[in-house]
Design a protein around this motif. Structure first.
Motif, mmCIF file in Angstrom:
data_model
loop_
_atom_site.group_PDB
_atom_site.id
_atom_site.type_symbol
_atom_site.label_atom_id
_atom_site.label_comp_id
_atom_site.label_asym_id
_atom_site.label_seq_id
_atom_site.Cartn_x
_atom_site.Cartn_y
_atom_site.Cartn_z
ATOM 1 N N ILE A 133 38.782 20.345 25.087
ATOM 2 C CA ILE A 133 39.574 20.144 23.872
ATOM 3 C C ILE A 133 38.617 20.019 22.701
ATOM 4 C CG2 ILE A 133 41.177 18.576 22.711
ATOM 5 C CD1 ILE A 133 42.124 17.749 25.529
ATOM 6 N N ARG A 134 38.846 20.812 21.672
ATOM 7 C CA ARG A 134 37.947 20.814 20.520
ATOM 8 C C ARG A 134 38.423 19.787 19.493
ATOM 9 N NH1 ARG A 134 34.701 24.917 19.563
ATOM 10 N NH2 ARG A 134 34.429 26.426 21.240
ATOM 11 N N GLU A 135 38.015 18.547 19.723
ATOM 12 C CA GLU A 135 38.405 17.517 18.768
ATOM 13 C C GLU A 135 37.239 16.605 18.448
ATOM 14 O OE1 GLU A 135 42.436 15.700 19.128
ATOM 15 O OE2 GLU A 135 42.575 17.088 20.809
ATOM 16 N N ALA A 136 37.499 15.687 17.561
ATOM 17 C CA ALA A 136 36.419 14.838 17.053
ATOM 18 C C ALA A 136 35.897 13.873 18.115
ATOM 19 C CB ALA A 136 36.921 14.058 15.846
ATOM 20 N N GLU A 137 34.740 13.257 17.809
ATOM 21 C CA GLU A 137 34.155 12.243 18.683
ATOM 22 C C GLU A 137 35.203 11.176 18.996
ATOM 23 O OE1 GLU A 137 30.701 10.655 16.730
ATOM 24 O OE2 GLU A 137 29.983 12.703 16.405
ATOM 25 N N GLY A 138 35.213 10.718 20.211
ATOM 26 C CA GLY A 138 36.141 9.655 20.555
ATOM 27 C C GLY A 138 37.430 10.185 21.171
ATOM 28 N N SER A 161 15.048 7.369 23.702
ATOM 29 C CA SER A 161 15.997 7.994 22.787
ATOM 30 C C SER A 161 16.983 8.772 23.641
ATOM 31 C CB SER A 161 15.286 8.928 21.816
ATOM 32 O OG SER A 161 14.528 8.158 20.904
ATOM 33 N N VAL A 162 18.279 8.636 23.283
ATOM 34 C CA VAL A 162 19.306 9.227 24.126
ATOM 35 C C VAL A 162 20.186 10.169 23.309
ATOM 36 C CG1 VAL A 162 21.130 8.735 25.813
ATOM 37 C CG2 VAL A 162 19.342 7.041 25.416
ATOM 38 N N GLY A 163 20.420 11.351 23.855
ATOM 39 C CA GLY A 163 21.377 12.291 23.274
ATOM 40 C C GLY A 163 22.639 12.275 24.107
ATOM 41 N N LYS A 166 24.234 20.030 28.626
ATOM 42 C CA LYS A 166 22.864 19.545 28.789
ATOM 43 C C LYS A 166 21.958 19.949 27.628
ATOM 44 C CE LYS A 166 21.147 20.165 33.041
ATOM 45 N NZ LYS A 166 20.969 20.903 34.310
ATOM 46 N N ILE A 167 22.170 21.154 27.132
ATOM 47 C CA ILE A 167 21.300 21.678 26.071
ATOM 48 C C ILE A 167 21.397 20.809 24.811
ATOM 49 C CG2 ILE A 167 20.906 23.671 24.555
ATOM 50 C CD1 ILE A 167 20.137 24.253 27.451
ATOM 51 N N PHE A 168 22.614 20.506 24.384
ATOM 52 C CA PHE A 168 22.788 19.701 23.167
ATOM 53 C C PHE A 168 22.397 18.242 23.404
ATOM 54 C CE2 PHE A 168 26.214 22.615 21.037
ATOM 55 C CZ PHE A 168 25.251 23.600 20.903
ATOM 56 N N ALA A 169 22.630 17.748 24.629
ATOM 57 C CA ALA A 169 22.218 16.368 24.912
ATOM 58 C C ALA A 169 20.706 16.259 24.744
ATOM 59 C CB ALA A 169 22.634 15.978 26.328
ATOM 60 N N THR A 223 20.281 6.539 19.494
ATOM 61 C CA THR A 223 21.322 7.303 20.185
ATOM 62 C C THR A 223 21.859 8.336 19.211
ATOM 63 O OG1 THR A 223 21.989 5.367 21.492
ATOM 64 C CG2 THR A 223 23.573 7.174 21.345
ATOM 65 N N THR A 224 21.989 9.580 19.650
ATOM 66 C CA THR A 224 22.576 10.621 18.810
ATOM 67 C C THR A 224 23.696 11.296 19.577
ATOM 68 O OG1 THR A 224 20.428 11.031 17.800
ATOM 69 C CG2 THR A 224 22.112 12.718 17.483
ATOM 70 N N VAL A 225 24.868 11.330 18.965
ATOM 71 C CA VAL A 225 26.010 11.983 19.598
ATOM 72 C C VAL A 225 26.198 13.351 18.962
ATOM 73 C CG1 VAL A 225 28.504 11.850 20.019
ATOM 74 C CG2 VAL A 225 27.113 9.763 20.067
ATOM 75 N N ILE A 226 26.282 14.380 19.784
ATOM 76 C CA ILE A 226 26.561 15.728 19.272
ATOM 77 C C ILE A 226 27.853 16.211 19.911
ATOM 78 C CG2 ILE A 226 25.744 18.107 19.110
ATOM 79 C CD1 ILE A 226 22.894 17.032 19.199
ATOM 80 N N SER A 227 28.910 16.248 19.101
ATOM 81 C CA SER A 227 30.226 16.632 19.627
ATOM 82 C C SER A 227 30.502 18.090 19.295
ATOM 83 C CB SER A 227 31.296 15.757 18.992
ATOM 84 O OG SER A 227 31.381 16.083 17.611
ATOM 85 N N GLU A 228 31.614 18.579 19.796
ATOM 86 C CA GLU A 228 31.990 19.957 19.479
ATOM 87 C C GLU A 228 32.288 20.113 17.994
ATOM 88 O OE1 GLU A 228 34.192 22.398 22.378
ATOM 89 O OE2 GLU A 228 34.556 20.512 23.424
#
Ligand SMILES: [Mg+2]
Length: 425
Positions: free
Chosen positions: A5-10, A153-155, A160-163, A175-180
């Motif tokens: 599902i292409r939605e925001a973080e959370g 440091s955590v992605g 896996k690539i974006f993490a 910590t860095t979150v990379i969402s869709e």
């Protein structure tokens, strides 16, 4: 099964993948073991006694002064005259790497190590929100600090690539979150070379096509990328667009063997480089066999040289890639020997030890265009040789140079092999 599902973080996501990277790992362990180093620019370097040794890792302070991994010590000191150079202690790094692994295993059993200081974790397990991933990531950082005195440091992402890219963004201890929703803004401006498996040669070719960023790769027609780079071009495009579906592979983590070595005391002393070269080839085959039997690959090689006065010296060098290959091991050992040994005395015994072992099936941190075909061909040849020797004894196949070498214990037959380039004198 849940559709992505292409939605925001959370909101609901299919997978929650973390990539955790121990910050300035060797330098941090050294600083912890020697608190007097704290706050100083520190570099852990191979062969400290030699000013041409290189920087393996550096502390934050050294980094700020412009010290880079891979720099020669003299260059690093030019950049940062106050730099404190220390020798690596791999046994300690392995110990801390294992302790970190134990902490990861409290959250999931899906853990994929990547080198000694990085892992991917799949923490999806019934959870479908990045806020869960962020919570785990923040907890991990706290636990590492309080229990081990190290920072990570955590992605957090859905692949896996974006993490992995995420774990590079806030250093140290972030910590860095990379969402869709956010990847285009966070990932696409990064240089193309930041993408996993895009090495120097590939980066250069991409530049030739006017592509300099990850976004540039993502926006290029994948058919063009295919025509330029074959199937790897398509993979690159998938990675850049977040379509990587590869799983976090659990290797059934076991504490690795610390080292695997093989040594010979010669029946008569060795008197020149040619004899040493041949002996290393023989020894490396023994080490390679043990590595294959335990499914381990070496990240570095150590040599032990004893002369006929019974004085000894020991040196070590990092390998370009983790390896099980006797050619790689012998070549590195011999190069190291030629750099270090001054031939004042003949040699009585030699040992090669494969050190910094990792699981052999760990992914290769290398260029996407790593010559897989040549690698597999060499692997096949090496396995065939080892197999024949196992079945018919060591004398059945040996290297051309070893023929009639009366100094090696046991009889030898000949078989023509091409020596690695660096070993041809
Ligand atoms: Mg690291």
């Amino acid at each position: 099964m849940f559709a992505p599902i292409r939605e925001a973080e959370g909101t609901r996501v299919e997978r929650i993948i973390l990539h955790s990277d121990l910050n300035a790992f060797y330098a941090s362990v050294e600083t912890m073991l020697h608190p007097e180093l704290k706050g100083h620019p520190v570099a852990v370097c191979g062969s400290v006694e030699d000013r041409h040794g290189i920087v393996l890792t550096k502390s934050q302070q050294a980094k700020e002064a412009g010290v880079k991994t891979g720099m020669a010590i003299w260059q690093a000191k030019e950049k940062c005259p106050r730099l404190i150079v220390v020798q690596p202690h791999y046994d300690q790094y392995l110990k801390y790497s294992e302790a970190a692994h134990e902490i990861y295993s409290r959250y999931t059993d899906r853990i994929e190590p990547f080198g000694i200081d990085e892992v991917w974790l799949d923490v999806s397990d019934g959870q479908h929100s990045f806020s869960h991933g962020k919570t785990v990531a923040d907890e991990l950082r706290e636990t590492m600090k309080s229990e081990l005195g190290l920072t990570v440091s955590v992605g957090v992402s859905y692949n896996k690539i974006f993490a992995k890219l995420g774990s590079d963004m806030k250093k140290p201890d972030g910590t860095t979150v990379i969402s869709e929703d956010s990847f285009k803004e966070k990932v696409w401006p990064l240089p193309a070379s930041d993408l996993l498996f895009v090495g120097r040669a590939t980066t250069k070719r991409l530049y030739g096509y006017g592509i300099t960023t990850i976004g540039g790769i993502a926006r290029t027609d994948p058919e063009y990328l295919r025509s330029w780079f074959g199937i790897n071009g398509v993979k690159m495009w998938q990675f850049a667009n977040g379509f990587d579906r590869s799983r976090v592979c659990n290797y059934g983590y076991e504490p690795p063997a610390k080292s695997v070595g093989h040594g010979i005391t010669f029946t008569a002393d060795l008197i020149d480089n040619t004899e040493v070269c041949h002996a290393f080839l023989e020894l490396a085959q023994g080490v390679s066999k043990k590595l294959r039997a335990t499914n381990a690959a070496a990240m570095a090689v150590s040599i032990f040289v004893r002369n006929n006065q019974l004085y000894w010296q020991q040196h070590q060098a990092k390998l370009a890639n983790p390896t099980q290959s006797w050619r790689d091991l012998a070549e590195t050992a011999f190069t190291l020997f030629r750099e270090k040994y001054n031939w004042r005395h003949p040699i009585r015994s030699l040992t090669i030890t494969a050190i910094r072992l990792i699981p052999a099936d760990a992914p290769r941190q290398t260029d996407l265009f790593f010559d897989q075909e040549a690698f597999e061909k060499q692997e096949k040849l090496e396995k065939a040789v080892l197999d024949i020797r196992r079945r018919f004894g060591n004398a059945a196949v040996t290297l051309a140079g070893l023929m009639n070498n009366k100094k090696l214990p046991g009889g030898r037959l000949d078989e023509q092999f091409v020596l690695p380039n660096a070993m041809v004198q």
